[in-house]
Design a protein around this motif. Sequence first.
Motif, PDB file in Angstrom:
ATOM      1  N   GLU A 210       0.842  -1.192   0.000  1.00  0.00           N
ATOM      2  CA  GLU A 210       0.000   0.000   0.000  1.00  0.00           C
ATOM      3  C   GLU A 210       0.875   1.238   0.000  1.00  0.00           C
ATOM      4  N   PRO A 211       0.509   2.287  -0.774  1.00  0.00           N
ATOM      5  CA  PRO A 211       1.367   3.458  -0.904  1.00  0.00           C
ATOM      6  C   PRO A 211       1.422   4.337   0.345  1.00  0.00           C
ATOM      7  N   PHE A 212       0.416   4.287   1.202  1.00  0.00           N
ATOM      8  CA  PHE A 212       0.409   5.128   2.389  1.00  0.00           C
ATOM      9  C   PHE A 212       0.015   4.308   3.604  1.00  0.00           C
ATOM     10  N   THR A 213       0.551   4.656   4.742  1.00  0.00           N
ATOM     11  CA  THR A 213       0.196   4.022   5.994  1.00  0.00           C
ATOM     12  C   THR A 213      -0.321   5.093   6.933  1.00  0.00           C
ATOM     13  N   PRO A 214      -1.566   4.991   7.366  1.00  0.00           N
ATOM     14  CA  PRO A 214      -2.055   5.984   8.321  1.00  0.00           C
ATOM     15  C   PRO A 214      -1.347   5.803   9.663  1.00  0.00           C
ATOM     16  N   LEU A 215      -0.878   6.872  10.223  1.00  0.00           N
ATOM     17  CA  LEU A 215      -0.164   6.821  11.496  1.00  0.00           C
ATOM     18  C   LEU A 215      -0.971   7.548  12.556  1.00  0.00           C
ATOM     19  N   ARG A 216      -1.001   6.983  13.737  1.00  0.00           N
ATOM     20  CA  ARG A 216      -1.714   7.607  14.841  1.00  0.00           C
ATOM     21  C   ARG A 216      -0.913   7.323  16.104  1.00  0.00           C
ATOM     22  N   ARG A 217      -0.785   8.321  16.948  1.00  0.00           N
ATOM     23  CA  ARG A 217      -0.030   8.146  18.179  1.00  0.00           C
ATOM     24  C   ARG A 217      -0.687   8.934  19.291  1.00  0.00           C
ATOM     25  N   ASP A 218      -0.855   8.290  20.434  1.00  0.00           N
ATOM     26  CA  ASP A 218      -1.416   8.952  21.604  1.00  0.00           C
ATOM     27  C   ASP A 218      -0.320   9.832  22.205  1.00  0.00           C
ATOM     28  N   LEU A 219      -0.566  11.126  22.245  1.00  0.00           N
ATOM     29  CA  LEU A 219       0.437  12.064  22.744  1.00  0.00           C
ATOM     30  C   LEU A 219       0.175  12.487  24.182  1.00  0.00           C
ATOM     31  N   ALA A 220      -0.592  11.678  24.922  1.00  0.00           N
ATOM     32  CA  ALA A 220      -0.860  11.989  26.322  1.00  0.00           C
ATOM     33  C   ALA A 220       0.414  11.837  27.163  1.00  0.00           C
ATOM     34  N   GLN A 221       1.299  10.934  26.753  1.00  0.00           N
ATOM     35  CA  GLN A 221       2.562  10.712  27.447  1.00  0.00           C
ATOM     36  C   GLN A 221       3.701  11.333  26.656  1.00  0.00           C
ATOM     37  N   LYS A 222       4.815  11.593  27.327  1.00  0.00           N
ATOM     38  CA  LYS A 222       5.989  12.150  26.657  1.00  0.00           C
ATOM     39  C   LYS A 222       6.509  11.167  25.606  1.00  0.00           C
ATOM     40  N   VAL A 223       6.908  11.711  24.466  1.00  0.00           N
ATOM     41  CA  VAL A 223       7.425  10.900  23.360  1.00  0.00           C
ATOM     42  C   VAL A 223       8.949  10.916  23.405  1.00  0.00           C
ATOM     43  N   GLU A 224       9.561   9.727  23.230  1.00  0.00           N
ATOM     44  CA  GLU A 224      11.023   9.643  23.255  1.00  0.00           C
ATOM     45  C   GLU A 224      11.622  10.389  22.060  1.00  0.00           C
ATOM     46  N   ASP A 225      12.819  10.899  22.242  1.00  0.00           N
ATOM     47  CA  ASP A 225      13.514  11.636  21.185  1.00  0.00           C
ATOM     48  C   ASP A 225      14.095  10.640  20.195  1.00  0.00           C
ATOM     49  N   THR A 226      13.693  10.761  18.930  1.00  0.00           N
ATOM     50  CA  THR A 226      14.185   9.868  17.884  1.00  0.00           C
ATOM     51  C   THR A 226      15.238  10.534  17.006  1.00  0.00           C
ATOM     52  N   GLY A 227      15.502  11.808  17.252  1.00  0.00           N
ATOM     53  CA  GLY A 227      16.447  12.542  16.428  1.00  0.00           C
ATOM     54  C   GLY A 227      15.792  13.136  15.191  1.00  0.00           C
ATOM     55  N   ILE A 228      14.493  12.949  15.057  1.00  0.00           N
ATOM     56  CA  ILE A 228      13.760  13.508  13.924  1.00  0.00           C
ATOM     57  C   ILE A 228      12.854  14.621  14.436  1.00  0.00           C
ATOM     58  N   ARG A 229      12.939  15.773  13.802  1.00  0.00           N
ATOM     59  CA  ARG A 229      12.080  16.898  14.168  1.00  0.00           C
ATOM     60  C   ARG A 229      10.816  16.801  13.316  1.00  0.00           C
ATOM     61  N   VAL A 230       9.662  16.693  13.958  1.00  0.00           N
ATOM     62  CA  VAL A 230       8.390  16.596  13.253  1.00  0.00           C
ATOM     63  C   VAL A 230       7.632  17.891  13.489  1.00  0.00           C
ATOM     64  N   GLU A 231       7.158  18.472  12.401  1.00  0.00           N
ATOM     65  CA  GLU A 231       6.429  19.736  12.486  1.00  0.00           C
ATOM     66  C   GLU A 231       5.131  19.632  11.700  1.00  0.00           C
ATOM     67  N   ILE A 232       4.137  20.378  12.130  1.00  0.00           N
ATOM     68  CA  ILE A 232       2.893  20.481  11.384  1.00  0.00           C
ATOM     69  C   ILE A 232       3.119  21.451  10.242  1.00  0.00           C
ATOM     70  N   VAL A 233       2.697  21.074   9.055  1.00  0.00           N
ATOM     71  CA  VAL A 233       2.845  21.929   7.877  1.00  0.00           C
ATOM     72  C   VAL A 233       1.791  23.030   7.936  1.00  0.00           C
ATOM     73  N   THR A 234       2.241  24.264   7.854  1.00  0.00           N
ATOM     74  CA  THR A 234       1.327  25.399   7.867  1.00  0.00           C
ATOM     75  C   THR A 234       1.029  25.826   6.431  1.00  0.00           C
ATOM     76  N   GLU A 235       0.070  26.710   6.267  1.00  0.00           N
ATOM     77  CA  GLU A 235      -0.264  27.182   4.924  1.00  0.00           C
ATOM     78  C   GLU A 235       0.941  27.844   4.256  1.00  0.00           C
ATOM     79  N   ALA A 236       1.755  28.549   5.041  1.00  0.00           N
ATOM     80  CA  ALA A 236       2.941  29.204   4.480  1.00  0.00           C
ATOM     81  C   ALA A 236       3.932  28.189   3.903  1.00  0.00           C
TER      82      ALA A 236
END
Length: 82
Positions: free
Chosen positions: A7-33
């Motif tokens: 399958e070309p895409f995998t839906p990802l979901r993660r409960d963010l109620a707890q602290k997430v371990e540092d993976t060395g990857i910076r994840v950001e929400i894409v804004t309109e800009a």
Amino acid sequence: MRLSTDEPFTPLRRDLAQKVEDTGIRVEIVTEAESEEWAGVLRSAFGTPSPTRSRWQAMTSGLCTRTLRACWGTTVMTQPQP
């Protein structure tokens, strides 16, 4: 939901109620800009002209945006020390 590896895409979901371990990857929400840059990354990665700023706007104005966000991740590159 059952997914197969072809399958070309995998839906990802993660409960963010707890602290997430540092993976060395910076994840950001894409804004309109950043939506045109986001579309360019997808066009380059998948070899298709389909991703556009207007598609990003349509996606983010839909009902799913209460729980869905377009994100991208980058690794932090450091310059070698002399």
